[in-house]
Design a protein around this motif. Structure first.
Motif, PDB file in Angstrom:
ATOM      1  N   ASP A  43     -20.358   9.827 -36.436  1.00 42.71           N
ATOM      2  CA  ASP A  43     -20.058   9.810 -34.997  1.00 42.71           C
ATOM      3  C   ASP A  43     -18.580  10.071 -34.742  1.00 42.71           C
ATOM      4  OD1 ASP A  43     -22.619   9.316 -34.056  1.00 42.71           O
ATOM      5  OD2 ASP A  43     -22.382   7.143 -34.029  1.00 42.71           O
ATOM      6  N   CYS A  44     -17.714   9.432 -35.535  1.00 39.73           N
ATOM      7  CA  CYS A  44     -16.274   9.612 -35.350  1.00 39.73           C
ATOM      8  C   CYS A  44     -15.882  11.076 -35.550  1.00 39.73           C
ATOM      9  CB  CYS A  44     -15.504   8.734 -36.333  1.00 39.73           C
ATOM     10  SG  CYS A  44     -15.665   6.959 -36.052  1.00 39.73           S
TER      11      CYS A  44
ATOM     12  N   ASP B 239     -17.196  13.140 -32.551  1.00 39.02           N
ATOM     13  CA  ASP B 239     -17.055  12.458 -31.256  1.00 39.02           C
ATOM     14  C   ASP B 239     -16.794  13.416 -30.101  1.00 39.02           C
ATOM     15  OD1 ASP B 239     -16.685   9.941 -29.635  1.00 39.02           O
ATOM     16  OD2 ASP B 239     -14.684  10.788 -29.409  1.00 39.02           O
TER      17      ASP B 239
ATOM     18  N   GLY C 165     -21.908   5.835 -38.284  1.00 32.40           N
ATOM     19  CA  GLY C 165     -20.765   5.653 -37.399  1.00 32.40           C
ATOM     20  C   GLY C 165     -19.604   6.557 -37.768  1.00 32.40           C
TER      21      GLY C 165
ATOM     22  N   LYS D   4     -18.654   5.866 -26.669  1.00 36.08           N
ATOM     23  CA  LYS D   4     -18.637   6.093 -28.107  1.00 36.08           C
ATOM     24  C   LYS D   4     -20.055   6.019 -28.657  1.00 36.08           C
ATOM     25  CE  LYS D   4     -14.120   6.210 -28.244  1.00 36.08           C
ATOM     26  NZ  LYS D   4     -13.399   7.468 -28.531  1.00 36.08           N
ATOM     27  N   GLY D   5     -20.233   6.627 -29.824  1.00 40.09           N
ATOM     28  CA  GLY D   5     -21.424   6.413 -30.624  1.00 40.09           C
ATOM     29  C   GLY D   5     -22.649   7.203 -30.212  1.00 40.09           C
TER      30      GLY D   5
ATOM     31  N   LYS E 167     -24.183   9.144 -25.465  1.00 40.47           N
ATOM     32  CA  LYS E 167     -23.557   8.027 -26.174  1.00 40.47           C
ATOM     33  C   LYS E 167     -24.101   6.683 -25.674  1.00 40.47           C
ATOM     34  CE  LYS E 167     -19.470  10.750 -27.241  1.00 40.47           C
ATOM     35  NZ  LYS E 167     -18.006  10.900 -27.173  1.00 40.47           N
TER      36      LYS E 167
ATOM     37  N   ASN F 231     -18.392   1.893 -34.854  1.00 41.08           N
ATOM     38  CA  ASN F 231     -18.329   2.282 -33.441  1.00 41.08           C
ATOM     39  C   ASN F 231     -17.799   1.166 -32.550  1.00 41.08           C
ATOM     40  OD1 ASN F 231     -19.138   5.045 -33.248  1.00 41.08           O
ATOM     41  ND2 ASN F 231     -21.208   4.457 -33.826  1.00 41.08           N
TER      42      ASN F 231
END
Length: 230
Positions: free
Chosen positions: A209-210, A213, A206, A189-190, A221, A20
């Motif tokens: 998460d991507c 997103d 992570g 992010k994240g 986030k 992240n």
């Protein structure tokens, strides 16, 4: 000067929650890789990761921390043969001894710690000092912790010694902090990455998460990556 920033280099730059936080590398590189040698300052550069990123693109860097960077920062820069581009200084973010000097100021996970000692007022003072140190048209590159959800807040208090003391930002506070800059943009992010208890777990989370997103609510986030131009 163009270099390919490999996954290993990103790990050495970021160190923790790399998937992240490592997104800052791609976001910041266009500002660091201009074909000109820029003058840069890393604030809170304890281990010199952001200084490495700037120096790998041929820029001159002041790597600073309140008590000076750790010896590990020097070793890191020597390992990548960029130590000749880096100076090491003790700098208090509330008393930056430069005026209209830097093309770039960089910081990562620094402002919340400053908030430990003086809350949002101290953070505003640090932002003002950074603005003072930048040339006209100079750029602030920042990556900082957001408050996130109640789960994030609980786990920080439960599992970190500083979790109940540092100042985590709300979205509107970021906008207010950057109101004096001519341009500011940032992204969040994240969500899951910070919940991992080991770097392996953070890496797996992570990547999730991507993948998700675009559907994770912005207010959930925990990380903000941004650019502000003086």
């Amino acid at each position: 000067m163009t270099r390919v920033i490999s996954k290993k280099i990103v790990r050495d730059i970021i160190e923790w929650d790399v998937v992240n936080w490592g997104k800052l590398v791609e976001q910041w590189e266009p500002y660091l890789n201009t074909g000109k040698q820029l003058t840069c300052l890393e604030i809170g550069g304890r281990r010199g990761g952001l200084s490495l990123l700037a120096a790998l693109h041929g820029n001159k860097v002041v790597c600073s921390d309140l008590d000076g960077p750790e010896p590990r920062a020097v070793e890191l820069h020597k390992a990548y043969q960029v130590d000749h581009l880096v100076q090491y200084q003790k700098i208090n973010a509330l008393e930056i001894p430069y005026n209209d000097h830097f093309d770039i100021v960089m910081l990562k996970s620094v402002l919340p710690s400053i908030g430990c000692f003086g809350g949002l007022q101290a953070i505003n003072e640090a932002i003002a000092q950074i603005e003072k140190s930048l040339k006209r048209g100079g750029i602030l590159l920042f990556a900082e912790n957001l408050r996130g959800t109640r789960i994030h807040q609980f786990l920080r208090r439960r599992f970190t010694s500083w979790g109940s003391r540092v100042y985590y930002f709300e979205d509107d506070e970021i906008r207010d902090l950057l109101s004096n800059y001519t341009m500011a943009q940032y992204s969040k992010k994240g969500f899951l990455g910070a919940l991992g208890r080991s770097e392996f777990q953070r890496s797996v989370l992570g990547k999730i998460d991507c993948y998700f997103d675009k559907i994770i609510p912005q207010e959930s986030k925990y990380l903000v990556l941004g650019v502000a131009i003086k």
